[in-house]
Design a protein around this motif. Structure first.
Motif, PDB file in Angstrom:
ATOM      1  N   ARG A 111      17.447  -9.290   3.662  1.00 42.28           N
ATOM      2  CA  ARG A 111      16.459  -8.628   3.446  1.00 42.28           C
ATOM      3  C   ARG A 111      15.473  -9.667   3.812  1.00 42.28           C
ATOM      4  O   ARG A 111      14.299  -9.503   4.833  1.00 42.28           O
ATOM      5  CB  ARG A 111      15.925  -7.355   2.804  1.00 42.28           C
ATOM      6  CG  ARG A 111      17.422  -6.310   3.294  1.00 42.28           C
ATOM      7  CD  ARG A 111      16.374  -5.044   2.610  1.00 42.28           C
ATOM      8  NE  ARG A 111      16.254  -5.200   0.416  1.00 42.28           N
ATOM      9  CZ  ARG A 111      16.693  -5.393  -0.156  1.00 42.28           C
ATOM     10  NH1 ARG A 111      18.503  -4.432   0.167  1.00 42.28           N
ATOM     11  NH2 ARG A 111      16.783  -5.719  -1.323  1.00 42.28           N
ATOM     12  N   TYR A 149       4.339   7.484   4.123  1.00 36.91           N
ATOM     13  CA  TYR A 149       6.096   7.029   3.506  1.00 36.91           C
ATOM     14  C   TYR A 149       7.073   7.393   4.673  1.00 36.91           C
ATOM     15  O   TYR A 149       8.654   7.216   3.979  1.00 36.91           O
ATOM     16  CB  TYR A 149       6.132   7.953   2.431  1.00 36.91           C
ATOM     17  CG  TYR A 149       4.611   7.971   1.626  1.00 36.91           C
ATOM     18  CD1 TYR A 149       5.556   6.461   0.441  1.00 36.91           C
ATOM     19  CD2 TYR A 149       3.487   7.848   1.449  1.00 36.91           C
ATOM     20  CE1 TYR A 149       4.043   5.983  -0.370  1.00 36.91           C
ATOM     21  CE2 TYR A 149       2.519   7.781   0.456  1.00 36.91           C
ATOM     22  CZ  TYR A 149       3.326   6.326  -0.044  1.00 36.91           C
ATOM     23  OH  TYR A 149       2.728   6.149  -0.950  1.00 36.91           O
ATOM     24  N   GLY A 174       6.598  -0.483   0.667  1.00 38.40           N
ATOM     25  CA  GLY A 174       6.804   0.246   1.750  1.00 38.40           C
ATOM     26  C   GLY A 174       6.815   0.829   2.889  1.00 38.40           C
ATOM     27  O   GLY A 174       6.913   0.930   3.839  1.00 38.40           O
ATOM     28  N   ALA A 175       4.735   1.862   2.143  1.00 34.88           N
ATOM     29  CA  ALA A 175       4.311   2.540   2.827  1.00 34.88           C
ATOM     30  C   ALA A 175       3.255   2.484   3.190  1.00 34.88           C
ATOM     31  O   ALA A 175       2.289   3.191   3.198  1.00 34.88           O
ATOM     32  CB  ALA A 175       5.201   3.926   2.589  1.00 34.88           C
ATOM     33  N   CYS A 193       8.796  -9.545  -2.800  1.00 33.63           N
ATOM     34  CA  CYS A 193       7.717  -8.228  -2.187  1.00 33.63           C
ATOM     35  C   CYS A 193       8.955  -8.561  -1.357  1.00 33.63           C
ATOM     36  O   CYS A 193       9.173  -8.982  -0.288  1.00 33.63           O
ATOM     37  CB  CYS A 193       6.646  -9.656  -1.461  1.00 33.63           C
ATOM     38  SG  CYS A 193       5.103  -9.066  -2.045  1.00 33.63           S
ATOM     39  N   MET A 195       9.980  -5.325  -0.437  1.00 30.68           N
ATOM     40  CA  MET A 195      10.941  -4.091   0.293  1.00 30.68           C
ATOM     41  C   MET A 195      10.332  -4.098   1.603  1.00 30.68           C
ATOM     42  O   MET A 195       9.229  -4.346   2.084  1.00 30.68           O
ATOM     43  CB  MET A 195       9.287  -2.167  -0.467  1.00 30.68           C
ATOM     44  CG  MET A 195       9.929  -2.496  -1.905  1.00 30.68           C
ATOM     45  SD  MET A 195       8.785  -0.905  -2.656  1.00 30.68           S
ATOM     46  CE  MET A 195       9.487  -0.857  -4.338  1.00 30.68           C
ATOM     47  N   ALA A 196      11.282  -2.907   2.197  1.00 31.98           N
ATOM     48  CA  ALA A 196      11.386  -3.241   3.176  1.00 31.98           C
ATOM     49  C   ALA A 196      10.692  -1.783   4.081  1.00 31.98           C
ATOM     50  O   ALA A 196      10.032  -0.946   2.948  1.00 31.98           O
ATOM     51  CB  ALA A 196      12.775  -2.728   4.094  1.00 31.98           C
ATOM     52  N   CYS A 197       9.700  -1.768   5.188  1.00 28.36           N
ATOM     53  CA  CYS A 197       9.257  -1.293   5.645  1.00 28.36           C
ATOM     54  C   CYS A 197       9.368   0.369   5.545  1.00 28.36           C
ATOM     55  O   CYS A 197      10.782   0.663   6.625  1.00 28.36           O
ATOM     56  CB  CYS A 197       8.010  -1.654   6.983  1.00 28.36           C
ATOM     57  SG  CYS A 197       7.003  -2.893   6.677  1.00 28.36           S
ATOM     58  N   LYS A 198       8.671   1.227   5.611  1.00 30.92           N
ATOM     59  CA  LYS A 198       9.359   2.728   5.445  1.00 30.92           C
ATOM     60  C   LYS A 198      10.268   2.895   7.319  1.00 30.92           C
ATOM     61  O   LYS A 198      10.825   3.548   7.626  1.00 30.92           O
ATOM     62  CB  LYS A 198       8.614   4.092   5.717  1.00 30.92           C
ATOM     63  CG  LYS A 198       8.514   3.570   3.609  1.00 30.92           C
ATOM     64  CD  LYS A 198       9.641   3.797   3.003  1.00 30.92           C
ATOM     65  CE  LYS A 198       9.715   4.191   1.366  1.00 30.92           C
ATOM     66  NZ  LYS A 198      10.826   4.655   1.215  1.00 30.92           N
ATOM     67  N   MET A 204       9.161  -6.614   5.709  1.00 32.62           N
ATOM     68  CA  MET A 204       9.360  -6.426   4.448  1.00 32.62           C
ATOM     69  C   MET A 204       7.734  -6.123   4.401  1.00 32.62           C
ATOM     70  O   MET A 204       6.636  -6.557   4.535  1.00 32.62           O
ATOM     71  CB  MET A 204       8.836  -8.020   3.920  1.00 32.62           C
ATOM     72  CG  MET A 204      10.494  -8.582   4.205  1.00 32.62           C
ATOM     73  SD  MET A 204      11.652  -7.284   2.751  1.00 32.62           S
ATOM     74  CE  MET A 204      12.338  -6.439   3.852  1.00 32.62           C
ATOM     75  N   CYS A 205       7.212  -4.621   3.270  1.00 29.28           N
ATOM     76  CA  CYS A 205       6.359  -4.397   2.865  1.00 29.28           C
ATOM     77  C   CYS A 205       5.891  -4.540   1.436  1.00 29.28           C
ATOM     78  O   CYS A 205       5.758  -3.195   1.083  1.00 29.28           O
ATOM     79  CB  CYS A 205       6.550  -2.727   3.501  1.00 29.28           C
ATOM     80  SG  CYS A 205       6.011  -2.686   5.643  1.00 29.28           S
TER      81      CYS A 205
END
Length: 569
Positions: A111, A149, A174-175, A193, A195-198, A204-205
């Motif tokens: 990721r 979200y 992510g959101a 950092c 978290m994948a973007c929603k 990456m978000c």
């Protein structure tokens, strides 16, 4: 065999419940086979994931946008860009090289690699600068924020922050999207950092209390801001301070926030809120742009480089040179509009090729004169946005001028005078293409640019850009030529020329008010640009010939030729 089949039919007719049960089981079995072949039978490749924009990838407004009254795409407008996917590790045969990914092909490291690839693709519009700590009690980016979200993407966050003039955009959890003009937190490890973007595969978000921060490359083309206040520059103290800026309050512990709040809070001065906040060292001044303080002659910012008493990173000006911000307070001195009190004796056209800024010019003229503009057409969306002259017949005589894109001799000779607005054809064609496929402030979909629509559009519209100007120069009576680029660069002088042709004596204070309200609700975001040049070499050769033709025609009439930036491209 036939007898056996008849027996089965007879049995199912007598037992309909069992028939429907068998039918349901058959359908379920088929669905399982389909799902197995789609997901279990083969590995989904990154190339397969990078599909064209779909309903799932379509962009929706942020919930926060509804609060801020942001002028977003109208319902039904096409989104400009779908999902973006970065480069992948590939072998010589073009297949994904999983050996290079090691045992982490489907985990956190994979990721992170995807996120880095997406960041590389974002370089043209924004530069990724790192992962930063964030604290709910003291945010790293302290401008506006948005949350989605389900559909958050890196691009949407950047676009929203850039549209409001912020230098930085940060994504978290992510959101969540945060904007700011400076980063007020230390760096964190890149691995945090994660978290994948929603709303975006591969993007990456940030993470939990961690921001993925981007510096917006196009922010210099946008407006500099401090929160909601627009930075206007460094200016010399006006001669008669009490008349130029009627409110002055001493602030030993000066900060931009405190001065802006003072000028926008009715509790501080119940009779008035002010659109300008001027910081003069240890004094805050509030007022309007006037002839005593027109904000036309900016000084070197170094003259105002005096650190604020209550803020480490911002300048608060000096007693002789003020740092000026425009607040969110609307300057109402130029907002009143009405129809002409008596029928006009002449019809004046506001003529332009489509996409040349006619709607924006109408907005400026209405604010400067106080009278509605009309239209040769009827556009319900413009009427609903406040152009009340849109519904009047163009010959009614109740409007100050008439919008038209017509270019035939008969149509041109119907007008007694004209303001001819000319814009760079490369920009005008793209603007009209966006309007045609995305609405007044929307964008054409990526598929339209890459499909047959764009080449066909250029083939038909590019010659019209030239003939439109040539026809108005040939058949028009009393034509005032205004270049769109000059109007943007020197609005005060160019708008004064336009108003003079209309025969209205506009007060200088009213023109100064227009400057502070100049954008209106018909400005596309400055960040959302194509990732490629849509003009082929053949298109550019044709358009260059049209530019030379129009330039020569203007000069033959002793008019100002086309601006230098029209050519060579």
């Amino acid at each position: 065999m036939a007898k056996l089949w008849l027996k089965v039919q007879r049995y199912l007719r007598r037992k309909p419940v069992r028939f429907f049960t068998f039918l349901a089981l058959y359908l379920m079995a088929g669905s399982l086979v389909f799902l197995h072949s789609g997901f279990g039978g083969q590995q989904t490749t990154p190339q397969a994931q990078a599909s064209p924009p779909s309903a799932e990838g379509a962009e929706l407004p942020f919930p926060g946008d509804l609060h801020l009254g942001r002028g977003l795409q109208e319902p039904g407008e096409a989104p400009s860009i779908g999902r973006r996917h970065g480069p992948w590790f590939k072998g010589k045969d073009g297949a994904t090289d999983r050996a290079k990914l090691g045992d982490y092909g489907g985990g956190t490291w994979s990721r992170a690699l995807k996120g880095r690839a997406v960041r590389e693709k974002e370089e043209e519009r924004a530069k990724y600068i790192g992962c930063y700590l964030d604290d709910t009690q003291s945010r790293a980016l302290r401008g506006v924020s948005f949350f989605d979200y389900k559909k958050m993407t890196v691009f949407r966050c950047q676009d929203n922050c850039a549209e409001r003039g912020y230098l930085y955009a940060g994504l978290e959890f992510g959101a969540e999207c945060y904007c700011g003009h400076k980063i007020q937190a230390p760096n964190a490890s890149e691995a945090e950092c994660d978290m994948a973007c929603k709303g975006e595969r591969g993007g990456m978000c940030g993470g939990a209390n961690r921001l993925s921060v981007y510096r917006l490359q196009l922010a210099q083309e946008s407006t500099r801001r401090y929160g909601s206040a627009i930075f206007r520059g460094c200016f010399r103290r006006p001669d008669n301070l009490s008349l130029a800026l009627p409110v002055t309050v001493a602030m030993p512990n000066m900060s931009v926030d405190k001065c802006v709040d003072l000028c926008t809070e009715k509790d501080s001065h119940p009779s008035q809120e002010y659109p300008l906040a001027a910081l003069g060292g240890t004094a805050c001044h509030c007022g309007f742009p006037t002839t005593r303080f027109p904000l036309h002659e900016r000084e070197d910012e170094q003259l105002c480089a005096h650190k604020c008493g209550a803020e480490e990173f911002e300048s608060c000006g000096t007693p002789s040179y003020f740092i000026v911000y425009q607040t969110q307070v609307q300057d109402n001195r130029c907002m009143d509009r009405r129809f002409l009190p008596a029928k006009s004796q002449q019809l004046i056209a506001l003529a332009s090729f489509p996409g040349a800024g006619n709607t924006w010019a109408r907005h400026l003229i209405e604010l400067a004169t106080g009278f509605y503009t009309g239209s040769y057409y009827f556009d319900g969306s413009l009427y609903n946005k406040g152009f009340k002259g849109e519904r009047d017949h163009w010959r009614s005589g109740r409007t100050i001028c008439i919008k038209t894109h017509e270019s035939g001799q008969k149509e041109i000779e119907a007008f007694d005078a004209a303001i001819l607005l000319i814009r760079n054809p490369y920009k005008a064609l793209m603007a009209e293409f966006n309007r045609k496929y995305g609405g007044h402030i929307g964008f054409a979909a990526h598929a339209h640019w890459k499909g047959k629509e764009w080449p066909e559009f250029v083939r038909n519209y590019a010659p019209w850009w030239a003939t439109h100007t040539l026809d108005w120069l040939r058949f028009g009576r009393k034509v005032l030529v205004v270049h769109f680029e000059d109007l943007r660069r020197d609005l005060f002088a160019q708008l004064g020329r336009m108003v003079a042709l209309l025969g209205v004596a506009a007060r200088e204070d009213r023109l100064l008010c227009v400057e502070s309200q100049k954008d209106g609700n018909f400005k596309r975001s400055g960040l959302r640009k194509l990732e490629f040049d849509p003009y082929t070499a053949d298109m550019q050769r044709s358009i260059a010939a049209y530019i030379r033709t129009v330039d020569a025609a203007l000069r033959r009439r002793n008019l100002t030729g086309l601006p230098d930036d029209y050519f060579p491209r």
